[in-house]
Design a protein around this motif. Structure first.
Motif, PDB file in Angstrom:
ATOM      1  N   ASN A   1       0.822  -1.203   0.000  1.00 21.98           N
ATOM      2  CA  ASN A   1       0.000   0.000   0.000  1.00 21.98           C
ATOM      3  C   ASN A   1       0.862   1.263   0.000  1.00 21.98           C
ATOM      4  N   GLU A   2       1.877   1.295   0.837  1.00 17.91           N
ATOM      5  CA  GLU A   2       2.768   2.458   0.889  1.00 17.91           C
ATOM      6  C   GLU A   2       3.445   2.681  -0.461  1.00 17.91           C
ATOM      7  N   THR A   3       3.893   1.601  -1.076  1.00 20.53           N
ATOM      8  CA  THR A   3       4.538   1.701  -2.388  1.00 20.53           C
ATOM      9  C   THR A   3       3.561   2.248  -3.419  1.00 20.53           C
ATOM     10  N   ALA A   4       2.339   1.747  -3.406  1.00 26.12           N
ATOM     11  CA  ALA A   4       1.322   2.205  -4.351  1.00 26.12           C
ATOM     12  C   ALA A   4       1.045   3.698  -4.185  1.00 26.12           C
ATOM     13  N   VAL A   5       0.936   4.147  -2.953  1.00 28.00           N
ATOM     14  CA  VAL A   5       0.667   5.562  -2.688  1.00 28.00           C
ATOM     15  C   VAL A   5       1.832   6.430  -3.160  1.00 28.00           C
ATOM     16  N   ILE A   6       3.038   6.026  -2.840  1.00 28.47           N
ATOM     17  CA  ILE A   6       4.227   6.796  -3.236  1.00 28.47           C
ATOM     18  C   ILE A   6       4.323   6.918  -4.749  1.00 28.47           C
ATOM     19  N   LEU A   7       4.044   5.827  -5.454  1.00 24.56           N
ATOM     20  CA  LEU A   7       4.185   5.817  -6.907  1.00 24.56           C
ATOM     21  C   LEU A   7       2.929   6.300  -7.633  1.00 24.56           C
ATOM     22  N   GLY A   8       1.840   6.442  -6.885  1.00 20.87           N
ATOM     23  CA  GLY A   8       0.598   6.887  -7.504  1.00 20.87           C
ATOM     24  C   GLY A   8       0.007   5.833  -8.428  1.00 20.87           C
ATOM     25  N   ILE A   9       0.151   4.561  -8.027  1.00 18.24           N
ATOM     26  CA  ILE A   9      -0.383   3.451  -8.820  1.00 18.24           C
ATOM     27  C   ILE A   9      -1.248   2.584  -7.914  1.00 18.24           C
ATOM     28  N   SER A  10      -1.932   1.606  -8.497  1.00 24.06           N
ATOM     29  CA  SER A  10      -2.771   0.716  -7.704  1.00 24.06           C
ATOM     30  C   SER A  10      -1.927  -0.354  -7.011  1.00 24.06           C
ATOM     31  N   GLU A  11      -2.491  -0.915  -5.953  1.00 26.50           N
ATOM     32  CA  GLU A  11      -1.812  -2.016  -5.269  1.00 26.50           C
ATOM     33  C   GLU A  11      -1.676  -3.210  -6.207  1.00 26.50           C
ATOM     34  N   ASP A  12      -2.630  -3.377  -7.114  1.00 20.55           N
ATOM     35  CA  ASP A  12      -2.555  -4.465  -8.079  1.00 20.55           C
ATOM     36  C   ASP A  12      -1.337  -4.294  -8.991  1.00 20.55           C
ATOM     37  N   SER A  13      -1.038  -3.051  -9.374  1.00 20.19           N
ATOM     38  CA  SER A  13       0.154  -2.795 -10.195  1.00 20.19           C
ATOM     39  C   SER A  13       1.422  -3.140  -9.430  1.00 20.19           C
ATOM     40  N   VAL A  14       1.433  -2.839  -8.145  1.00 20.77           N
ATOM     41  CA  VAL A  14       2.585  -3.191  -7.304  1.00 20.77           C
ATOM     42  C   VAL A  14       2.708  -4.713  -7.239  1.00 20.77           C
ATOM     43  N   LYS A  15       1.582  -5.386  -7.093  1.00 25.36           N
ATOM     44  CA  LYS A  15       1.584  -6.859  -7.038  1.00 25.36           C
ATOM     45  C   LYS A  15       2.158  -7.447  -8.329  1.00 25.36           C
ATOM     46  N   LYS A  16       1.779  -6.898  -9.465  1.00 29.66           N
ATOM     47  CA  LYS A  16       2.289  -7.379 -10.752  1.00 29.66           C
ATOM     48  C   LYS A  16       3.789  -7.142 -10.872  1.00 29.66           C
ATOM     49  N   THR A  17       4.261  -5.981 -10.405  1.00 32.76           N
ATOM     50  CA  THR A  17       5.693  -5.684 -10.455  1.00 32.76           C
ATOM     51  C   THR A  17       6.454  -6.631  -9.533  1.00 32.76           C
ATOM     52  N   ARG A  18       5.886  -6.943  -8.378  1.00 29.29           N
ATOM     53  CA  ARG A  18       6.510  -7.916  -7.463  1.00 29.29           C
ATOM     54  C   ARG A  18       6.659  -9.264  -8.156  1.00 29.29           C
ATOM     55  N   SER A  19       5.624  -9.668  -8.868  1.00 30.07           N
ATOM     56  CA  SER A  19       5.656 -10.944  -9.574  1.00 30.07           C
ATOM     57  C   SER A  19       6.746 -10.947 -10.652  1.00 30.07           C
ATOM     58  N   ARG A  20       6.841  -9.867 -11.408  1.00 29.63           N
ATOM     59  CA  ARG A  20       7.891  -9.763 -12.431  1.00 29.63           C
ATOM     60  C   ARG A  20       9.273  -9.770 -11.784  1.00 29.63           C
ATOM     61  N   LEU A  21       9.396  -9.067 -10.659  1.00 24.59           N
ATOM     62  CA  LEU A  21      10.680  -9.017  -9.958  1.00 24.59           C
ATOM     63  C   LEU A  21      11.090 -10.411  -9.493  1.00 24.59           C
ATOM     64  N   ARG A  22      10.166 -11.172  -8.926  1.00 29.26           N
ATOM     65  CA  ARG A  22      10.463 -12.540  -8.487  1.00 29.26           C
ATOM     66  C   ARG A  22      10.987 -13.373  -9.650  1.00 29.26           C
ATOM     67  N   LYS A  23      10.352 -13.231 -10.820  1.00 31.26           N
ATOM     68  CA  LYS A  23      10.773 -13.989 -12.002  1.00 31.26           C
ATOM     69  C   LYS A  23      12.166 -13.573 -12.454  1.00 31.26           C
ATOM     70  N   ARG A  24      12.429 -12.279 -12.456  1.00 32.77           N
ATOM     71  CA  ARG A  24      13.755 -11.796 -12.886  1.00 32.77           C
ATOM     72  C   ARG A  24      14.853 -12.259 -11.942  1.00 32.77           C
ATOM     73  N   LEU A  25      14.510 -12.347 -10.666  1.00 29.60           N
ATOM     74  CA  LEU A  25      15.491 -12.788  -9.668  1.00 29.60           C
ATOM     75  C   LEU A  25      15.608 -14.310  -9.617  1.00 29.60           C
ATOM     76  N   VAL A  26      14.739 -14.985 -10.336  1.00 31.00           N
ATOM     77  CA  VAL A  26      14.690 -16.445 -10.401  1.00 31.00           C
ATOM     78  C   VAL A  26      14.555 -17.034  -8.988  1.00 31.00           C
ATOM     79  N   LEU A  27      13.569 -16.535  -8.262  1.00 35.26           N
ATOM     80  CA  LEU A  27      13.312 -17.042  -6.918  1.00 35.26           C
ATOM     81  C   LEU A  27      12.368 -18.235  -6.990  1.00 35.26           C
ATOM     82  N   GLU A  28      12.648 -19.224  -6.186  1.00 39.23           N
ATOM     83  CA  GLU A  28      11.767 -20.382  -6.081  1.00 39.23           C
ATOM     84  C   GLU A  28      10.423 -19.934  -5.512  1.00 39.23           C
TER      85      GLU A  28
END
Length: 92
Positions: A53-80
């Motif tokens: 929520n804090e990230t979404a507010v700071i960036l002026g985006i939805s929490e869903d957008s933050v969730k999607k970016t988290r998912s992409r980040l996990r994939k880029r980092l190749v986390l199990e």
């Protein structure tokens, strides 16, 4: 209005971040050069322990957008699937 409305805002943030965590960005880019700017930003926000929520507010985006970016980040980092993104970031 989001605190990160301009490229200058992001540059200012990174400068302040580097004062607290010297060479952190260089190490992050060295180990993960494939990260996009938005993924890098999320990585830094996670390092600061900001919530979705804090990230979404700071960036002026939805929490869903933050969730999607988290998912992409996990994939880029190749986390199990069972690996914690937050733990990875905090231990980085």
């Amino acid at each position: 209005m989001s605190p990160f409305t301009t490229k200058t805002d992001w540059i200012d943030f990174k400068t302040l971040f580097e004062k607290s965590y010297p060479n952190y960005l260089a190490q992050l880019r060295n180990r993960h050069p494939e990260l996009s700017e938005s993924e890098e930003r999320l990585f830094l926000f996670l390092k600061l322990k900001l919530t979705r929520n804090e990230t979404a507010v700071i960036l002026g985006i939805s929490e869903d957008s933050v969730k999607k970016t988290r998912s992409r980040l996990r994939k880029r980092l190749v986390l199990e699937q069972e690996a914690s993104l937050e733990e990875y970031v905090q231990n980085f």
